[in-house]
Design a protein around this motif. Structure first.
Motif, mmCIF file in Angstrom:
data_model
loop_
_atom_site.group_PDB
_atom_site.id
_atom_site.type_symbol
_atom_site.label_atom_id
_atom_site.label_comp_id
_atom_site.label_asym_id
_atom_site.label_seq_id
_atom_site.Cartn_x
_atom_site.Cartn_y
_atom_site.Cartn_z
ATOM 1 N N ILE A 27 -39.707 5.940 32.471
ATOM 2 C CA ILE A 27 -40.910 5.245 32.482
ATOM 3 C C ILE A 27 -41.535 5.222 33.779
ATOM 4 N N VAL A 28 -40.722 5.242 34.932
ATOM 5 C CA VAL A 28 -41.168 5.579 36.316
ATOM 6 C C VAL A 28 -41.976 6.489 36.595
ATOM 7 N N ALA A 29 -41.612 7.977 35.808
ATOM 8 C CA ALA A 29 -42.352 9.011 35.712
ATOM 9 C C ALA A 29 -43.678 9.031 35.026
ATOM 10 N N SER A 30 -43.628 8.230 33.865
ATOM 11 C CA SER A 30 -44.867 7.896 33.213
ATOM 12 C C SER A 30 -45.645 7.050 34.225
ATOM 13 N N ALA A 31 -45.120 6.071 34.742
ATOM 14 C CA ALA A 31 -46.253 5.310 35.697
ATOM 15 C C ALA A 31 -46.675 6.087 36.676
ATOM 16 N N VAL A 32 -45.821 6.853 37.378
ATOM 17 C CA VAL A 32 -46.346 7.728 38.578
ATOM 18 C C VAL A 32 -47.466 8.610 37.952
ATOM 19 N N ALA A 33 -47.024 9.380 36.810
ATOM 20 C CA ALA A 33 -47.987 10.076 36.278
ATOM 21 C C ALA A 33 -49.278 9.545 35.796
ATOM 22 N N VAL A 34 -49.437 8.223 35.284
ATOM 23 C CA VAL A 34 -50.648 7.695 35.046
ATOM 24 C C VAL A 34 -51.232 7.518 36.472
ATOM 25 N N VAL A 35 -50.766 7.081 37.409
ATOM 26 C CA VAL A 35 -51.429 6.744 38.758
ATOM 27 C C VAL A 35 -51.862 8.204 39.211
ATOM 28 N N LEU A 36 -50.739 9.165 39.075
ATOM 29 C CA LEU A 36 -51.506 10.532 39.660
ATOM 30 C C LEU A 36 -52.659 11.225 39.131
ATOM 31 N N VAL A 37 -52.705 11.085 37.855
ATOM 32 C CA VAL A 37 -53.850 11.963 37.113
ATOM 33 C C VAL A 37 -55.157 10.790 37.152
ATOM 34 N N ALA A 79 -43.704 18.870 46.870
ATOM 35 C CA ALA A 79 -43.456 17.523 47.198
ATOM 36 C C ALA A 79 -42.294 17.163 46.089
ATOM 37 N N ASN A 80 -41.467 16.338 46.754
ATOM 38 C CA ASN A 80 -40.386 15.979 45.717
ATOM 39 C C ASN A 80 -40.143 14.364 45.893
ATOM 40 N N ILE A 81 -40.174 13.859 44.491
ATOM 41 C CA ILE A 81 -40.092 12.250 44.514
ATOM 42 C C ILE A 81 -38.829 11.971 43.486
ATOM 43 N N LEU A 82 -37.962 10.753 43.894
ATOM 44 C CA LEU A 82 -37.051 10.661 43.147
ATOM 45 C C LEU A 82 -37.189 9.306 42.477
ATOM 46 N N LEU A 83 -36.945 9.134 41.090
ATOM 47 C CA LEU A 83 -37.175 8.054 40.414
ATOM 48 C C LEU A 83 -35.957 7.542 39.774
ATOM 49 N N ILE A 84 -35.629 6.353 40.032
ATOM 50 C CA ILE A 84 -34.244 5.438 39.711
ATOM 51 C C ILE A 84 -34.616 4.630 38.747
ATOM 52 N N GLY A 85 -33.859 4.471 37.717
ATOM 53 C CA GLY A 85 -33.565 3.290 36.766
ATOM 54 C C GLY A 85 -32.336 2.632 37.063
ATOM 55 N N ALA A 179 -39.182 8.021 47.049
ATOM 56 C CA ALA A 179 -38.469 7.697 45.995
ATOM 57 C C ALA A 179 -38.788 6.180 45.476
ATOM 58 N N GLY A 180 -38.446 5.935 44.290
ATOM 59 C CA GLY A 180 -38.902 4.589 43.664
ATOM 60 C C GLY A 180 -37.965 4.122 43.057
ATOM 61 N N LEU A 181 -37.733 2.985 42.543
ATOM 62 C CA LEU A 181 -36.846 2.208 41.669
ATOM 63 C C LEU A 181 -37.446 1.165 40.929
ATOM 64 N N ILE A 182 -37.169 1.296 39.630
ATOM 65 C CA ILE A 182 -37.765 0.513 38.700
ATOM 66 C C ILE A 182 -36.964 -0.517 37.728
ATOM 67 N N THR A 183 -37.447 -1.594 37.554
ATOM 68 C CA THR A 183 -36.662 -2.594 36.472
ATOM 69 C C THR A 183 -37.547 -2.372 35.089
ATOM 70 N N PHE A 184 -36.647 -2.926 34.182
ATOM 71 C CA PHE A 184 -37.273 -2.775 32.995
ATOM 72 C C PHE A 184 -38.368 -3.626 32.262
ATOM 73 N N ASP A 185 -38.529 -4.658 33.176
ATOM 74 C CA ASP A 185 -39.946 -5.400 32.660
ATOM 75 C C ASP A 185 -41.095 -4.464 32.745
ATOM 76 N N GLY A 186 -41.120 -3.338 33.624
ATOM 77 C CA GLY A 186 -42.398 -2.468 33.469
ATOM 78 C C GLY A 186 -42.419 -1.598 32.347
ATOM 79 N N VAL A 187 -41.185 -1.310 31.727
ATOM 80 C CA VAL A 187 -41.579 -0.735 30.420
ATOM 81 C C VAL A 187 -42.236 -1.591 29.288
ATOM 82 N N ILE A 188 -42.099 -2.874 29.116
ATOM 83 C CA ILE A 188 -42.841 -3.657 28.189
ATOM 84 C C ILE A 188 -44.323 -3.651 28.722
ATOM 85 N N GLU A 189 -44.735 -4.048 29.984
ATOM 86 C CA GLU A 189 -45.943 -4.175 30.303
ATOM 87 C C GLU A 189 -46.788 -2.708 30.405
#
Length: 438
Positions: A27-37, A79-85, A179-189
């Motif tokens: 979902i982090v990847a999705s979130a970032v992709a949404v922001v990116l495009v 560019a390299n970005i690490l996304l962590i759940g 890098a970015g770390l996400i919690t699972f509340d973001g999935v629902i929102e």
């Protein structure tokens, strides 16, 4: 390296402690992709969100220096970005349970080519045995000595986000300044803000662990259902974490197709909600938590074709010392690492979709097994049971991705270098279905 290609499937991760709450880096990847495009609108949105949040974390001195001195849109080699759940449940959703020792149960490396024509998202299995460098936990001050072989998902507990970044840098030979770390509340929102994501299911999914029960066909998933779909492993493929990775790629691809094709990003209210859901539930490295960085990424990826957004699983083989763990499949991993290091344009034209996903047969919402070019049969093993696909009747064994959508992907990538066939995955343009094991 021991030959793992003739070992039976290991059902990785079937241990009592596994709760699957950390399957959120996708979902982090999705979130970032949404922001990116999202184009120029991201400037105002990023500025507003970053003014009140998010939490930030420091990476190593070298990584911080790169992030501070370089324009993310012009970093040599991409560019390299690490996304962590993280699997922590403290303060999350409706949970009052504390899972001891947060772990990076899902880790995804995003590589954006220097010419901004391709994005590659590499998922690292949580049960992968790798060297982990000496790390100091930023909260407790405890220092953990370097380990020549440790379970990958212990890196976060050892030394936080920076330790996970250092581990992946050592594994891949890449520099990762963001890098970015996400919690699972973001999935629902996020899924709620989108009005759900349409996901294809090839065979029924019934998972008592997550409470997910889906019939074969197409389902619009949002909220807790979307979270359960991303968490489930017992209900898909062979029940392994590797199966869950390919099932997550089904969801991710469907999400990216939605946000890039149906006008979602032209709606400023939806866009603001999506950006808010992502950023308010993330901890970002100092370099990523900058409006200029997010705006730069928006410009870099604006208009990128989903055919050039690749999801791949880092290649692994069964661990001969523990059938609940995996080790690096050295030859294929080397090829992937070199391609990323050299910023080569790559393709998955001869690869399979993984253990728990299949090509969609079309509007019917069911899936068929279509052999790819150069493959003798659908579902054939390509380089080891853990890294590739199974034979026989194993659910979600991984059909090849060489039908119409695979052909389109190959054409879109032009002179791209094919990755080894044992590297499973798909492009975001490929319509795939998750394979339940009911």
């Amino acid at each position: 390296m021991p030959d793992a290609t003739r070992r039976p499937f290991a059902r990785h991760g079937r241990l009592p402690r596994r709760r699957g709450w950390g399957t959120l880096a996708s979902i982090v990847a999705s979130a970032v992709a949404v922001v990116l495009v999202s184009g120029t609108s991201v400037a105002a949105i990023a500025g507003a969100q970053l003014a009140t949040a998010p939490r930030t974390v420091k990476l190593s001195t070298d990584d911080q220096s790169t992030a501070q001195s370089a324009d993310i849109t012009a970093i040599k080699g991409g560019a390299n970005i690490l996304l962590i759940g993280s699997d922590t449940r403290v303060g999350q959703f409706d949970s009052d349970e504390d899972v001891e020792g947060a772990r990076n149960d899902v880790t995804m490396l995003i590589h954006i080519s220097q010419d901004h024509t391709q994005l590659t998202a590499v998922s690292f299995p949580r049960d992968l045995m790798v060297p982990i460098p000496a790390c100091t936990n930023p909260e407790t001050g405890t220092t953990y000595p370097a380990a020549t072989s440790a379970q990958f998902n212990t890196a976060l507990g050892n030394g936080g986000v920076s330790c996970v970044v250092d581990t992946v840098e050592n594994l891949t030979g890449l520099s990762i300044p963001y890098a970015g770390l996400i919690t699972f509340d973001g999935v629902i929102e996020m899924s709620n803000a989108l009005g759900g994501v349409d996901v294809c299911v090839a065979d029924p999914i019934n998972d008592s662990y997550t409470g997910l029960h889906l019939t074969a066909g197409s389902h619009n998933l949002e909220g807790s259902d979307a979270l359960a779909f991303l968490r489930t492993r017992h209900g898909v493929g062979d029940g392994s974490d590797l199966a869950r990775i390919s099932s997550q790629q089904v969801f991710l691809s469907a999400l990216l197709r939605k946000v890039t094709s149906d006008g979602t990003l032209s709606n400023p209210i939806t866009l603001y909600k999506l950006a808010g859901a992502a950023l308010s539930n993330m901890t970002l490295s100092d370099g990523l938590a900058q409006a200029r960085t997010l705006v730069g990424l928006a410009g870099a990826l604006r208009g990128m074709s989903t055919a050039n957004m690749l999801f791949v699983q880092y290649p692994v083989a069964d661990d001969p010392d523990d059938n609940a763990r995996v080790i690096v499949e050295q030859d294929a991993a080397h090829a992937l690492n070199v391609a990323l290091q050299n910023d080569q344009k790559t393709s998955l034209s001869d690869s399979s979709t993984g253990r728990a996903s299949e090509e969609s047969s079309g509007a019917s919402g069911t899936a068929t097994a279509a052999p790819s070019a150069g493959s003798s049969s659908a579902g054939s093993s390509a380089g080891g049971s853990s890294a590739g696909t199974s034979t026989g009747s194993t659910a979600g064994s991984g059909t090849t991705s060489g039908s119409a959508s695979g052909t389109a992907t190959s054409a879109a990538t032009g002179s791209a270098t094919p990755l080894p066939s044992s590297i499973t995955g798909q492009s975001a343009s490929e319509e795939t279905c998750s394979v339940g094991n009911d």
